[in-house]
Design a protein around this motif. Structure first.
Motif, PDB file in Angstrom:
ATOM      1  N   LEU A 215       2.748  -7.846 -23.805  1.00  0.00           N
ATOM      2  CA  LEU A 215       3.934  -7.013 -23.658  1.00  0.00           C
ATOM      3  C   LEU A 215       5.133  -7.832 -23.191  1.00  0.00           C
ATOM      4  O   LEU A 215       4.991  -8.779 -22.410  1.00  0.00           O
ATOM      5  N   LEU A 216       6.318  -7.452 -23.681  1.00  0.00           N
ATOM      6  CA  LEU A 216       7.554  -8.040 -23.194  1.00  0.00           C
ATOM      7  C   LEU A 216       7.802  -7.540 -21.768  1.00  0.00           C
ATOM      8  O   LEU A 216       7.279  -6.501 -21.377  1.00  0.00           O
ATOM      9  N   PRO A 217       8.586  -8.259 -20.972  1.00  0.00           N
ATOM     10  CA  PRO A 217       8.818  -7.845 -19.582  1.00  0.00           C
ATOM     11  C   PRO A 217       9.264  -6.401 -19.426  1.00  0.00           C
ATOM     12  O   PRO A 217       8.779  -5.681 -18.556  1.00  0.00           O
ATOM     13  N   ASP A 218      10.205  -5.960 -20.279  1.00  0.00           N
ATOM     14  CA  ASP A 218      10.679  -4.585 -20.149  1.00  0.00           C
ATOM     15  C   ASP A 218       9.611  -3.586 -20.572  1.00  0.00           C
ATOM     16  O   ASP A 218       9.503  -2.490 -20.012  1.00  0.00           O
ATOM     17  N   GLU A 219       8.782  -3.959 -21.551  1.00  0.00           N
ATOM     18  CA  GLU A 219       7.681  -3.092 -21.960  1.00  0.00           C
ATOM     19  C   GLU A 219       6.634  -2.983 -20.861  1.00  0.00           C
ATOM     20  O   GLU A 219       6.089  -1.910 -20.608  1.00  0.00           O
ATOM     21  N   GLN A 220       6.337  -4.124 -20.216  1.00  0.00           N
ATOM     22  CA  GLN A 220       5.378  -4.108 -19.116  1.00  0.00           C
ATOM     23  C   GLN A 220       5.854  -3.208 -17.979  1.00  0.00           C
ATOM     24  O   GLN A 220       5.081  -2.452 -17.384  1.00  0.00           O
ATOM     25  N   GLU A 221       7.155  -3.263 -17.709  1.00  0.00           N
ATOM     26  CA  GLU A 221       7.732  -2.427 -16.660  1.00  0.00           C
ATOM     27  C   GLU A 221       7.625  -0.943 -17.036  1.00  0.00           C
ATOM     28  O   GLU A 221       7.307  -0.101 -16.198  1.00  0.00           O
ATOM     29  N   GLN A 222       7.872  -0.632 -18.316  1.00  0.00           N
ATOM     30  CA  GLN A 222       7.760   0.751 -18.770  1.00  0.00           C
ATOM     31  C   GLN A 222       6.323   1.254 -18.613  1.00  0.00           C
ATOM     32  O   GLN A 222       6.096   2.389 -18.174  1.00  0.00           O
ATOM     33  N   LEU A 223       5.345   0.411 -18.991  1.00  0.00           N
ATOM     34  CA  LEU A 223       3.946   0.799 -18.864  1.00  0.00           C
ATOM     35  C   LEU A 223       3.571   1.019 -17.406  1.00  0.00           C
ATOM     36  O   LEU A 223       2.918   2.012 -17.061  1.00  0.00           O
ATOM     37  N   ASP A 224       3.987   0.102 -16.533  1.00  0.00           N
ATOM     38  CA  ASP A 224       3.693   0.239 -15.102  1.00  0.00           C
ATOM     39  C   ASP A 224       4.263   1.537 -14.548  1.00  0.00           C
ATOM     40  O   ASP A 224       3.595   2.265 -13.799  1.00  0.00           O
ATOM     41  N   ASN A 225       5.504   1.825 -14.918  1.00  0.00           N
ATOM     42  CA  ASN A 225       6.154   3.050 -14.429  1.00  0.00           C
ATOM     43  C   ASN A 225       5.440   4.300 -14.944  1.00  0.00           C
ATOM     44  O   ASN A 225       5.273   5.284 -14.213  1.00  0.00           O
ATOM     45  N   TRP A 226       5.013   4.248 -16.205  1.00  0.00           N
ATOM     46  CA  TRP A 226       4.325   5.401 -16.793  1.00  0.00           C
ATOM     47  C   TRP A 226       2.976   5.628 -16.110  1.00  0.00           C
ATOM     48  O   TRP A 226       2.607   6.759 -15.805  1.00  0.00           O
ATOM     49  N   LEU A 227       2.243   4.551 -15.840  1.00  0.00           N
ATOM     50  CA  LEU A 227       0.936   4.670 -15.192  1.00  0.00           C
ATOM     51  C   LEU A 227       1.052   5.218 -13.773  1.00  0.00           C
ATOM     52  O   LEU A 227       0.211   5.986 -13.320  1.00  0.00           O
ATOM     53  N   GLN A 228       2.096   4.809 -13.074  1.00  0.00           N
ATOM     54  CA  GLN A 228       2.263   5.218 -11.686  1.00  0.00           C
ATOM     55  C   GLN A 228       2.936   6.586 -11.550  1.00  0.00           C
ATOM     56  O   GLN A 228       2.908   7.182 -10.465  1.00  0.00           O
ATOM     57  N   ALA A 229       3.528   7.090 -12.616  1.00  0.00           N
ATOM     58  CA  ALA A 229       4.267   8.352 -12.547  1.00  0.00           C
ATOM     59  C   ALA A 229       3.347   9.548 -12.361  1.00  0.00           C
ATOM     60  O   ALA A 229       3.732  10.546 -11.747  1.00  0.00           O
ATOM     61  N   ASP A 230       2.113   9.459 -12.875  1.00  0.00           N
ATOM     62  CA  ASP A 230       1.199  10.605 -12.827  1.00  0.00           C
ATOM     63  C   ASP A 230      -0.224  10.075 -12.950  1.00  0.00           C
ATOM     64  O   ASP A 230      -0.506   9.280 -13.857  1.00  0.00           O
ATOM     65  N   THR A 231      -1.122  10.509 -12.056  1.00  0.00           N
ATOM     66  CA  THR A 231      -2.505  10.041 -12.125  1.00  0.00           C
ATOM     67  C   THR A 231      -3.171  10.447 -13.436  1.00  0.00           C
ATOM     68  O   THR A 231      -4.097   9.788 -13.902  1.00  0.00           O
ATOM     69  N   ARG A 232      -2.705  11.512 -14.067  1.00  0.00           N
ATOM     70  CA  ARG A 232      -3.259  11.925 -15.352  1.00  0.00           C
ATOM     71  C   ARG A 232      -2.930  10.918 -16.445  1.00  0.00           C
ATOM     72  O   ARG A 232      -3.687  10.754 -17.406  1.00  0.00           O
ATOM     73  N   ASN A 233      -1.799  10.213 -16.314  1.00  0.00           N
ATOM     74  CA  ASN A 233      -1.464   9.157 -17.266  1.00  0.00           C
ATOM     75  C   ASN A 233      -2.487   8.033 -17.202  1.00  0.00           C
ATOM     76  O   ASN A 233      -2.926   7.510 -18.232  1.00  0.00           O
TER      77      ASN A 233
END
Length: 317
Positions: free
Chosen positions: A29-47
């Motif tokens: 993943l590109l840096p900005d993509e990695q950041e998006q994934l991290d944010n999505w994972l941490q936004a909701d335990t269901r994610n």
């Protein structure tokens, strides 16, 4: 309306998870993509749960024929876990960084979706027991191992190497302990049989000693709350650990409690037709994989009737 909205959100979550899994497998993943994934994972335990499920299915399809995927059921001798046994180097770095920020030397996932006996493994001198319908990510650094639990029940016997366990926004750490962690929705239960556990959240920390049962709730905003803590008697500990060896020891269980436990492990599902039977109580010891033995004994002990139709067994008065 709320049910429809929930289904729509769930479907969108599955699609997002599948997209991230495919992308992380295809390339770094590109840096900005990695950041998006991290944010999505941490936004909701269901994610996180959706991501783990998608990842496990993806790799199960890729590696179904691999002999290394086979796990010996309890109580056969423990087998070692290694990176090559489960995942390729495409395992999601986004999840691993949630567990530990240090350089990762090894990572893989385990998900037992099917109804099967608990699986026992050796990992760096520590023993791990993964229950049916459970999922987790594992990673290692030079200094410690880490596990991120998505759902289900996992038993841990830490003897040789520091282990960190992450569940939602909570973190547990220990150098020597024997405990089970059970994750069901927002409820997290820890059965601490021996040793000590350090616990942390973003604004709290504590140290738990054995033997204790500790119950947490993640809450609507994923904020962990210590709901209850009570002493775990020796007899109760023995009963609670029976699942690790594919057994259930029922001490005055309701029929509903017993049926729910057996249904985790069998394609033949038990259903209670007569409502009054659900709260009837029984005791005994059975193999979790021999549901027919349980059904026969329960019908005698509770003086009720049973009927099987294809993959369903009905209990009725």
């Amino acid at each position: 309306m709320s049910s429809t909205t929930s289904q729509t959100d769930g479907q969108q979550r599955k699609e997002d998870a599948a997209r991230w899994v495919a992308l992380t497998d295809e390339r770094t993943l590109l840096p900005d993509e990695q950041e998006q994934l991290d944010n999505w994972l941490q936004a909701d335990t269901r994610n996180l749960g959706a991501f783990v499920r998608a990842k496990s299915i993806y790799h199960a399809l890729d590696y179904r024929s691999s002999q290394h995927m086979t796990a010996a059921p309890v109580p056969t001798p423990s087998q070692p876990l290694s990176r090559r046994h489960f995942l390729t180097a495409a395992c999601a770095a986004g999840v691993a960084t949630l567990v530990t920020p240090k350089a990762i030397t090894e990572y893989f996932s385990l998900r037992h979706r099917g109804r099967q006996a608990p699986q026992r493994y050796q990992w760096h001198g520590n023993q791990i027991i993964v229950d049916a319908r459970s999922g987790a990510y594992f990673s290692s650094t030079q200094h410690h191992d880490a596990i991120l639990i998505a759902d289900g029940r996992i038993g841990l016997q830490i003897q040789r190497r520091l282990l960190h366990v992450t569940v939602g926004t909570m973190w547990f750490g220990s150098k020597k302990a024997d405990f089970d962690i059970s994750v069901k929705g927002s409820e997290v239960m820890v059965s601490l049989y021996s040793g000590t556990l350090n616990w942390k959240s973003h604004d709290k920390s504590s140290k738990f000693t054995s033997p204790n049962i500790i119950l947490f709730s993640q809450g609507s905003k994923n904020t962990p709350v210590l709901v209850n803590k009570k002493i775990l008697p020796d007899d109760d500990a023995f009963t609670r650990k029976a699942w690790r060896n594919g057994q259930i020891i029922m001490n005055n269980y309701t029929l509903t409690e017993a049926v729910n436990e057996f249904n985790r492990y069998s394609d033949v599902q038990c259903l209670i037709v007569s409502p009054n039977l659900g709260q009837r109580r029984l005791s005994g010891s059975f193999s979790l994989l021999k549901v027919q033995d349980f059904v026969q004994a329960a019908s005698i002990l509770l003086r009720c009737k049973t009927r099987q139709e294809k993959n369903k067994i009905f209990f009725y008065s």
